[in-house]
Scaffold this motif. Sequence first.
Motif, PDB file in Angstrom:
ATOM      1  N   LEU A 248     -84.306  63.875  -8.884  1.00 41.09           N
ATOM      2  CA  LEU A 248     -84.056  62.466  -9.147  1.00 41.09           C
ATOM      3  C   LEU A 248     -84.811  61.651  -8.118  1.00 41.09           C
ATOM      4  O   LEU A 248     -85.052  62.114  -6.995  1.00 41.09           O
ATOM      5  CB  LEU A 248     -82.562  62.169  -9.017  1.00 41.09           C
ATOM      6  CG  LEU A 248     -81.627  62.910  -9.964  1.00 41.09           C
ATOM      7  CD1 LEU A 248     -80.176  62.632  -9.576  1.00 41.09           C
ATOM      8  CD2 LEU A 248     -81.883  62.496 -11.396  1.00 41.09           C
ATOM      9  N   PRO A 249     -85.161  60.429  -8.456  1.00 39.09           N
ATOM     10  CA  PRO A 249     -85.736  59.557  -7.437  1.00 39.09           C
ATOM     11  C   PRO A 249     -84.691  59.340  -6.338  1.00 39.09           C
ATOM     12  O   PRO A 249     -83.488  59.443  -6.584  1.00 39.09           O
ATOM     13  CB  PRO A 249     -86.024  58.245  -8.171  1.00 39.09           C
ATOM     14  CG  PRO A 249     -85.736  58.483  -9.605  1.00 39.09           C
ATOM     15  CD  PRO A 249     -85.032  59.774  -9.751  1.00 39.09           C
ATOM     16  N   PRO A 250     -85.128  59.051  -5.119  1.00 45.42           N
ATOM     17  CA  PRO A 250     -84.141  58.778  -4.063  1.00 45.42           C
ATOM     18  C   PRO A 250     -83.164  57.686  -4.499  1.00 45.42           C
ATOM     19  O   PRO A 250     -83.538  56.750  -5.208  1.00 45.42           O
ATOM     20  CB  PRO A 250     -85.005  58.308  -2.889  1.00 45.42           C
ATOM     21  CG  PRO A 250     -86.353  58.902  -3.150  1.00 45.42           C
ATOM     22  CD  PRO A 250     -86.505  58.941  -4.649  1.00 45.42           C
ATOM     23  N   ALA A 251     -81.935  57.849  -4.087  1.00 42.93           N
ATOM     24  CA  ALA A 251     -80.886  56.907  -4.492  1.00 42.93           C
ATOM     25  C   ALA A 251     -81.116  55.541  -3.860  1.00 42.93           C
ATOM     26  O   ALA A 251     -81.240  55.434  -2.645  1.00 42.93           O
ATOM     27  CB  ALA A 251     -79.521  57.446  -4.094  1.00 42.93           C
ATOM     28  N   LYS A 252     -81.184  54.521  -4.697  1.00 41.86           N
ATOM     29  CA  LYS A 252     -81.252  53.152  -4.201  1.00 41.86           C
ATOM     30  C   LYS A 252     -79.857  52.559  -4.131  1.00 41.86           C
ATOM     31  O   LYS A 252     -79.553  51.774  -3.252  1.00 41.86           O
ATOM     32  CB  LYS A 252     -82.137  52.295  -5.102  1.00 41.86           C
ATOM     33  CG  LYS A 252     -83.595  52.678  -5.039  1.00 41.86           C
ATOM     34  CD  LYS A 252     -84.439  51.778  -5.895  1.00 41.86           C
ATOM     35  CE  LYS A 252     -85.895  52.205  -5.786  1.00 41.86           C
ATOM     36  NZ  LYS A 252     -86.745  51.533  -6.733  1.00 41.86           N
ATOM     37  N   ASP A 253     -79.014  52.932  -5.092  1.00 39.57           N
ATOM     38  CA  ASP A 253     -77.633  52.457  -5.138  1.00 39.57           C
ATOM     39  C   ASP A 253     -76.771  53.580  -5.694  1.00 39.57           C
ATOM     40  O   ASP A 253     -76.513  53.651  -6.893  1.00 39.57           O
ATOM     41  CB  ASP A 253     -77.529  51.199  -6.000  1.00 39.57           C
ATOM     42  CG  ASP A 253     -76.163  50.546  -5.942  1.00 39.57           C
ATOM     43  OD1 ASP A 253     -75.194  51.190  -5.464  1.00 39.57           O
ATOM     44  OD2 ASP A 253     -76.052  49.391  -6.389  1.00 39.57           O
ATOM     45  N   ALA A 254     -76.345  54.482  -4.804  1.00 40.87           N
ATOM     46  CA  ALA A 254     -75.585  55.659  -5.218  1.00 40.87           C
ATOM     47  C   ALA A 254     -74.269  55.276  -5.895  1.00 40.87           C
ATOM     48  O   ALA A 254     -73.818  55.960  -6.816  1.00 40.87           O
ATOM     49  CB  ALA A 254     -75.330  56.571  -4.025  1.00 40.87           C
ATOM     50  N   ASP A 255     -73.657  54.180  -5.447  1.00 42.77           N
ATOM     51  CA  ASP A 255     -72.405  53.749  -6.081  1.00 42.77           C
ATOM     52  C   ASP A 255     -72.629  53.346  -7.538  1.00 42.77           C
ATOM     53  O   ASP A 255     -71.822  53.667  -8.403  1.00 42.77           O
ATOM     54  CB  ASP A 255     -71.769  52.601  -5.303  1.00 42.77           C
ATOM     55  CG  ASP A 255     -71.226  53.046  -3.964  1.00 42.77           C
ATOM     56  OD1 ASP A 255     -70.786  54.214  -3.855  1.00 42.77           O
ATOM     57  OD2 ASP A 255     -71.229  52.236  -3.021  1.00 42.77           O
ATOM     58  N   GLN A 256     -73.720  52.652  -7.807  1.00 48.22           N
ATOM     59  CA  GLN A 256     -74.035  52.265  -9.182  1.00 48.22           C
ATOM     60  C   GLN A 256     -74.321  53.512 -10.022  1.00 48.22           C
ATOM     61  O   GLN A 256     -73.866  53.611 -11.163  1.00 48.22           O
ATOM     62  CB  GLN A 256     -75.234  51.331  -9.224  1.00 48.22           C
ATOM     63  CG  GLN A 256     -75.600  50.888 -10.632  1.00 48.22           C
ATOM     64  CD  GLN A 256     -76.815  49.986 -10.664  1.00 48.22           C
ATOM     65  OE1 GLN A 256     -77.549  49.870  -9.686  1.00 48.22           O
ATOM     66  NE2 GLN A 256     -77.030  49.351 -11.794  1.00 48.22           N
ATOM     67  N   GLU A 257     -75.057  54.479  -9.458  1.00 46.74           N
ATOM     68  CA  GLU A 257     -75.302  55.737 -10.156  1.00 46.74           C
ATOM     69  C   GLU A 257     -73.971  56.421 -10.469  1.00 46.74           C
ATOM     70  O   GLU A 257     -73.787  56.968 -11.556  1.00 46.74           O
ATOM     71  CB  GLU A 257     -76.154  56.680  -9.307  1.00 46.74           C
ATOM     72  CG  GLU A 257     -77.594  56.289  -9.182  1.00 46.74           C
ATOM     73  CD  GLU A 257     -78.391  57.291  -8.354  1.00 46.74           C
ATOM     74  OE1 GLU A 257     -77.927  58.442  -8.147  1.00 46.74           O
ATOM     75  OE2 GLU A 257     -79.479  56.934  -7.898  1.00 46.74           O
ATOM     76  N   GLY A 258     -73.069  56.394  -9.507  1.00 50.02           N
ATOM     77  CA  GLY A 258     -71.760  57.018  -9.697  1.00 50.02           C
ATOM     78  C   GLY A 258     -70.965  56.354 -10.798  1.00 50.02           C
ATOM     79  O   GLY A 258     -70.310  57.040 -11.599  1.00 50.02           O
ATOM     80  N   ARG A 259     -71.005  55.027 -10.852  1.00 51.56           N
ATOM     81  CA  ARG A 259     -70.294  54.311 -11.922  1.00 51.56           C
ATOM     82  C   ARG A 259     -70.885  54.664 -13.287  1.00 51.56           C
ATOM     83  O   ARG A 259     -70.160  54.883 -14.254  1.00 51.56           O
ATOM     84  CB  ARG A 259     -70.328  52.803 -11.684  1.00 51.56           C
ATOM     85  CG  ARG A 259     -69.424  52.355 -10.539  1.00 51.56           C
ATOM     86  CD  ARG A 259     -69.321  50.849 -10.446  1.00 51.56           C
ATOM     87  NE  ARG A 259     -70.595  50.180 -10.229  1.00 51.56           N
ATOM     88  CZ  ARG A 259     -71.158  49.980  -9.037  1.00 51.56           C
ATOM     89  NH1 ARG A 259     -70.548  50.390  -7.936  1.00 51.56           N
ATOM     90  NH2 ARG A 259     -72.310  49.349  -8.940  1.00 51.56           N
ATOM     91  N   TRP A 260     -72.217  54.723 -13.346  1.00 51.25           N
ATOM     92  CA  TRP A 260     -72.879  55.115 -14.592  1.00 51.25           C
ATOM     93  C   TRP A 260     -72.468  56.530 -14.988  1.00 51.25           C
ATOM     94  O   TRP A 260     -72.113  56.784 -16.147  1.00 51.25           O
ATOM     95  CB  TRP A 260     -74.405  55.037 -14.443  1.00 51.25           C
ATOM     96  CG  TRP A 260     -75.099  55.721 -15.586  1.00 51.25           C
ATOM     97  CD1 TRP A 260     -75.344  55.202 -16.819  1.00 51.25           C
ATOM     98  CD2 TRP A 260     -75.567  57.072 -15.620  1.00 51.25           C
ATOM     99  NE1 TRP A 260     -75.955  56.152 -17.618  1.00 51.25           N
ATOM    100  CE2 TRP A 260     -76.102  57.304 -16.900  1.00 51.25           C
ATOM    101  CE3 TRP A 260     -75.600  58.106 -14.686  1.00 51.25           C
ATOM    102  CZ2 TRP A 260     -76.653  58.522 -17.275  1.00 51.25           C
ATOM    103  CZ3 TRP A 260     -76.146  59.322 -15.059  1.00 51.25           C
ATOM    104  CH2 TRP A 260     -76.669  59.526 -16.332  1.00 51.25           C
ATOM    105  N   LEU A 261     -72.515  57.458 -14.031  1.00 52.11           N
ATOM    106  CA  LEU A 261     -72.170  58.840 -14.334  1.00 52.11           C
ATOM    107  C   LEU A 261     -70.717  58.961 -14.774  1.00 52.11           C
ATOM    108  O   LEU A 261     -70.415  59.654 -15.742  1.00 52.11           O
ATOM    109  CB  LEU A 261     -72.438  59.753 -13.137  1.00 52.11           C
ATOM    110  CG  LEU A 261     -72.111  61.223 -13.375  1.00 52.11           C
ATOM    111  CD1 LEU A 261     -72.948  61.792 -14.504  1.00 52.11           C
ATOM    112  CD2 LEU A 261     -72.305  62.017 -12.105  1.00 52.11           C
TER     113      LEU A 261
END
Length: 109
Positions: A10-23
């Motif tokens: 994956l590309p480096p996380a810019k907003d891990a919390d947003q990724e987490g909400r999406w997941l």
Amino acid sequence: MAEPVEPITLPPAKDADQEGRWLQASLHQWLDQEFIPEAVNHEIAERASRVFVRHRLEGENDVGSLVIAIVTEMQCFDFSQSFFGEFAVANAVSELLLDSLGIDRCCGQ
């Protein structure tokens, strides 16, 4: 001799919390659609998302490593009220991540 599978990152996380909400939302939807909606699906998606976010914040970008982390850490989750187990959840996360990257996962490609 078979060729080794190239790692998928994956590309480096810019907003891990947003990724987490999406997941969490995507996994919850997948769990509900795969069999039947169950209350425990929310808990499963939330737990898997927390594992994912923590590892992303630690700098993990390899999809395979993220999936192994989810399998390992979900082993202590009580799946007795669910049709799923840690491997099904981790595989679903992998599919969701591959889909988000536009990688066709059909037929071993």
